[in-house]
Every structure is written in structure tokens, then in C-alpha cells.
Design a protein around this motif. Structure first.
Motif, PDB file in Angstrom:
ATOM      1  N   ILE A 240      -0.431  -4.074  -4.055  1.00 26.56           N
ATOM      2  CA  ILE A 240       0.451  -3.249  -3.885  1.00 26.56           C
ATOM      3  C   ILE A 240       0.735  -2.297  -4.246  1.00 26.56           C
ATOM      4  CG2 ILE A 240       2.632  -4.182  -2.929  1.00 26.56           C
ATOM      5  CD1 ILE A 240       1.676  -7.408  -3.020  1.00 26.56           C
ATOM      6  N   ASP A 241       0.888  -1.480  -3.314  1.00 27.15           N
ATOM      7  CA  ASP A 241       1.330  -0.150  -4.017  1.00 27.15           C
ATOM      8  C   ASP A 241       1.894  -0.123  -3.302  1.00 27.15           C
ATOM      9  OD1 ASP A 241      -1.742   0.569  -4.530  1.00 27.15           O
ATOM     10  OD2 ASP A 241      -1.930   1.474  -2.144  1.00 27.15           O
ATOM     11  N   VAL A 242       2.762   1.201  -4.730  1.00 26.73           N
ATOM     12  CA  VAL A 242       5.022   1.632  -4.437  1.00 26.73           C
ATOM     13  C   VAL A 242       4.455   2.644  -5.141  1.00 26.73           C
ATOM     14  CG1 VAL A 242       5.623  -0.804  -5.122  1.00 26.73           C
ATOM     15  CG2 VAL A 242       4.602   1.094  -7.196  1.00 26.73           C
ATOM     16  N   PRO A 243       5.688   3.508  -4.278  1.00 26.20           N
ATOM     17  CA  PRO A 243       5.933   4.748  -4.614  1.00 26.20           C
ATOM     18  C   PRO A 243       5.785   5.628  -5.939  1.00 26.20           C
ATOM     19  CG  PRO A 243       7.311   4.557  -3.002  1.00 26.20           C
ATOM     20  CD  PRO A 243       6.595   2.828  -3.589  1.00 26.20           C
ATOM     21  N   ASP A 244       4.981   6.375  -5.931  1.00 23.36           N
ATOM     22  CA  ASP A 244       4.889   7.192  -7.820  1.00 23.36           C
ATOM     23  C   ASP A 244       5.851   6.756  -8.794  1.00 23.36           C
ATOM     24  OD1 ASP A 244       2.424   7.466  -6.790  1.00 23.36           O
ATOM     25  OD2 ASP A 244       1.936   9.367  -6.964  1.00 23.36           O
TER      26      ASP A 244
END
Length: 454
Positions: A240-244
């Protein structure tokens, strides 16, 4: 909703030759009734304080919990506040009941702007409190989505995307809520810490395995032992990606939640007013009052819904075939929170509809192999299975045959996570509407002896 008396005395022969669907639904109703806030709040309410009493909270049972507090709180004692619940989950208000707690509605399971606005208002209500004041926090399942206030660097749209990915990933509720806590400005104990120096009493209805108050609705008023590192590991595990910028804050520990040794929680009290185990035991008592043997497996069962269905099918088949310590006529009961991993769709394939109760029922029906004498119901005690209008579904000995006669294949529907389409077509959805409580999954398998052996 129908009611069911545990003092009924229906002969076993009547159960055997009657409609088992009715019995299954009655047992579900008993479980729900046991968990209603109106039945469970009085014993847990504190005395009014010297100062103000402010009520805050979130969850699918929020509206019913607020009404229970309003009905029980002394008329001459100050009471005000705000609670958020799911759309269409506010129960009708009795005309004689004073309206002292505002109830607003928002989206579940994916948060929306209404939930964001409610969370901002609830956090504002904690400002200016004194040690003479009391905060009553009403918490129930669903609060994680309903009480949404993203941390710095993350937008509501980001939270919605991450929440959808979590829901479809197969992550369990502990994992999902660990992530939610660390991406929030209000959950994971932050709301409770904001109430200092007021005393906080949290009344909660458990919808999680183990009844851990720090997990229910992501524990807005309860200190959190999980860490940013835990949240990062879960995000990595499920891709799952989250903002950098948010990932950097997690890596640095900047988004750490308040911990159990935080002095701001001194004197705080958590009261469990309803639990899954209590509802399962109430259903078991009702079954025994009818002369059935009743076996409660656990209120903490987790795992893939379809696989849990297969395990229940194995237990039921053994009992029906006389190869088990479970003696028919009997019911096998269980609760907990299973998960559904949404399978990728082939190009042009319609999206499946349904939730974990329906998926359990498909797995159960497939594994039962049309076993004679076995019937089952699985439903979510809040009345909504996933995002559809059903609470769950019913399985009968001829489920597969009736479905096949209508051109349905259970394996195909499992591949598409389409429990709603499967059971709607054969007329075996369980429809209750919102129940105004939530003690998670309820599953009951009825095993009847062969004809002539009752």
C-alpha cells in the motif's frame, strides 16, 4: 426486527419439521438484542461531575448510544455533545426524549467530507475543558472511518484511497487500525489526550477479536502501544502506497501515537458495555431453551472468510455424520472478524458485490457438498454486510442445487467475490436494515439429525 423469547419451549420435532430459516433468524435477533445500547448502558454510566458533561464519539451504534445516555442522564444535570454515526444508522427518536446530544451522519467504510467535518467539530469540543468536567466518549465499530481527521501531509483523498486498499488487501482489523491510527490527527489516543485535564470515561461496544479497546474504532481515547514501525511494516506487507512526505514522517517517528505511560490518560476509564461473546452466549442460551445442544467455538475467529467457511463446513459434516463430539440436534456458533481479499477482475468482468458474511456462506456451501440436515446463517450484527443492503445470507442443504438450476456456479462467484449476486438470485439474503449496534460477525450452523432419529 422480530423478537425471540429464550423461554420458548418448541419440541425438537417441531424444529426438525419446521423452517430452520426461522430459527436461524431468531437466534441472530437474540444476539443483536443482547448488544443494544438501551439494554447495556445504565450499569456503566458515571455520576454527573461538578462541572460540565461533554459527550463525543463515533461508530455504527453512535446514535443509539447517544439516545441511551440522554434517556438515563439526570434531567437537571448539564449534558451536551456531538456523535457521528453511519448514514441511515440513527434510530428514530422517541418524542419524549430530550435532544441534548447532536448526532450527525457520515460515510462508512470509506470516509468522506462529512466525517472529516464531524471529527474537526468533535476535537474542538475538547478545548477549554477543566478537571471538574467529564467527557463521555461513545465508541463502537465503524468509528475508524467515521471519525476521520488526516495527519499533516495527507489529504482526505489520500485517506480514502489508502482505506480502500486496506479493505481489499486481506489485512485484519488490528493491522488496518494500526495504519489508521498513525495517519490520523484524532485516533490512536489523540482525542483522549486532547481532553486533558478533564476526566474521560469511554463507553464502548466491541466489534474486534479480543475486545481490545485500543483497536475498537482505532481507539480515539485509548493510548496506543503500536508504533510507526509497525504501520510501515503493514504498508509494506500489503503493498500500500502512501505519500512520500507521510512515509518520511513514519520513518522518523514524527507520527507516533500517545503511549500507555502518558500522564494525560491518568484517571481515564474504559467500560465495555457489549461484547461479541455476550451475544454468542445469549444465542446459545436461546438454542438450549429450545432443546438444542449449543457450542460456541470462539468470538475471536479471523482469517479469509471463505476458508473459515470451509472449516465450519468440516465441523458440521462431521456432526451430521455422527463423527463428532458435537451432538445433533445442535447449533455451532462463532464470531470474530474475517477478511475478504478482493481478487483481480478479468477485463470486462463485472465487479463482485458482497461482504465477509456472504463470502463465508459461499465457502461454507461449497464445502458442505449439499450435506443433508445442515443449515446456516452468517450476518454482520450491524445489519450491513460490506456496503450492500443485506446483513448476510443463509445456506441450506439445497443451496448449490437451486443455484445451479438458475445457472449460477459458486466457484465462479467466489472468484469474483460476488456473494450478493449469488444469494440474491436464489432468494437467500438476510435483510434486517441497520440494527443500531455492532458486535461484529455472527455465524450459526444448525445440524439436525436424520429423519426418524430426532
Amino acid at each position: 426486527m422480530s423478537t425471540f423469547s429464550t423461554h420458548s419451549d418448541i419440541p425438537i420435532s417441531d424444529i426438525h419439521h419446521g423452517d430452520p430459516r426461522v430459527l436461524l433468524r431468531q437466534l441472530f435477533d437474540v444476539a443483536v438484542q443482547r448488544a443494544l445500547p438501551s439494554h447495556n448502558t445504565a450499569a456503566h454510566l458515571p455520576a454527573p461531575p461538578k462541572g460540565r458533561t461533554v459527550v463525543i464519539g463515533a461508530g455504527k451504534a453512535g446514535g443509539a448510544m447517544a439516545q441511551a445516555v440522554e434517556a438515563l442522564w439526570p434531567a437537571d444535570a448539564p449534558l451536551s455533545g456531538l456523535v457521528v454515526t453511519r448514514y441511515h444508522h440513527t434510530p428514530p427518536r422517541p418524542k419524549a426524549l430530550a435532544h441534548r446530544i447532536e448526532v450527525v451522519e457520515a460515510s462508512h467504510p470509506v470516509p468522506d467530507a462529512a466525517g472529516l467535518a464531524a471529527a474537526q467539530r468533535i476535537l474542538q469540543l475538547t478545548q477549554g475543558l477543566t478537571e471538574d468536567d467529564l467527557v463521555l466518549c461513545l465508541v463502537s465499530g465503524g468509528g475508524s472511518s467515521l471519525l476521520t481527521l488526516p495527519c499533516e501531509g495527507i489529504t482526505l483523498e489520500d485517506k480514502q484511497r489508502i482505506n480502500r486498499q486496506l479493505l481489499e488487501s486481506g489485512a485484519n482489523i488490528l493491522e488496518m487500525n494500526t495504519v489508521r491510527k498513525h495517519l490520523s490527527a484524532i485516533k490512536g489516543g489523540r482525542l483522549g489526550a486532547a481532553c486533558a485535564p478533564a476526566r474521560v470515561v469511554t463507553l464502548t461496544i466491541s466489534d474486534v477479536p479480543g475486545d481490545d479497546a485500543s483497536v475498537i474504532a482505532s481507539g480515539p481515547t485509548v493510548p496506543d502501544a503500536s508504533t510507526c514501525a509497525d504501520a510501515l511494516a503493514i504498508l509494506k506487507r500489503y503493498g500500500i502506497d502512501v505519500p512520500d512526505a507521510v512515509r518520511a514522517q513514519l520513518e522518523s517517528g514524527a507520527l507516533e501515537t500517545p503511549k500507555p505511560d502518558d500522564a494525560r490518560f491518568d484517571g481515564h476509564v474504559v467500560e465495555l458495555i457489549a461484547t461479541p461473546q455476550q451475544s454468542l452466549e445469549a444465542a446459545a442460551d436461546a438454542a438450549r431453551a429450545l432443546g438444542l445442544n449449543a457450542y460456541v467455538l470462539s468470538d475471536e475467529i479471523e482469517g479469509e472468510s471463505r476458508e473459515v467457511g470451509k472449516v465450519h463446513a468440516a465441523l458440521a459434516r462431521s456432526a451430521a455424520q455422527g463423527r463428532s463430539t458435537f451432538q445433533p440436534p445442535c447449533v455451532i456458533l462463532s464470531g470474530g472478524e474475517t477478511t475478504v481479499t478482493v481478487r483481480p477482475r478479468a477485463e470486462g468482468q463485472p465487479k463482485g458485490r458482497g461482504g465477509r458474511a456472504g463470502e463465508f456462506c459461499m465457502g461454507l456451501a461449497q464445502a458442505l457438498q449439499a450435506q443433508a440436515g445442515v443449515w446456516a446463517l452468517a450476518a454482520d450484527t450491524d445489519g450491513i454486510d460490506g456496503v450492500e443492503d443485506n446483513a448476510g445470507a443463509i445456506v441450506t442443504p439445497d443451496t448449490l442445487a437451486r443455484a445451479q438450476a438458475m445457472g449460477l456456479n459458486v466457484a465462479d462467484h467466489l472468484d469474483r467475490n460476488d456473494a450478493y449476486g449469488y444469494f440474491e438470485t436464489i432468494g437467500d439474503l438476510v435483510l434486517t436494515g441497520p440494527t443500531h449496534t455492532n458486535v461484529n460477525d455472527f455465524r450459526v450452523v444448525l445440524v439436525l439429525p436424520p429423519e426418524g432419529h430426532a
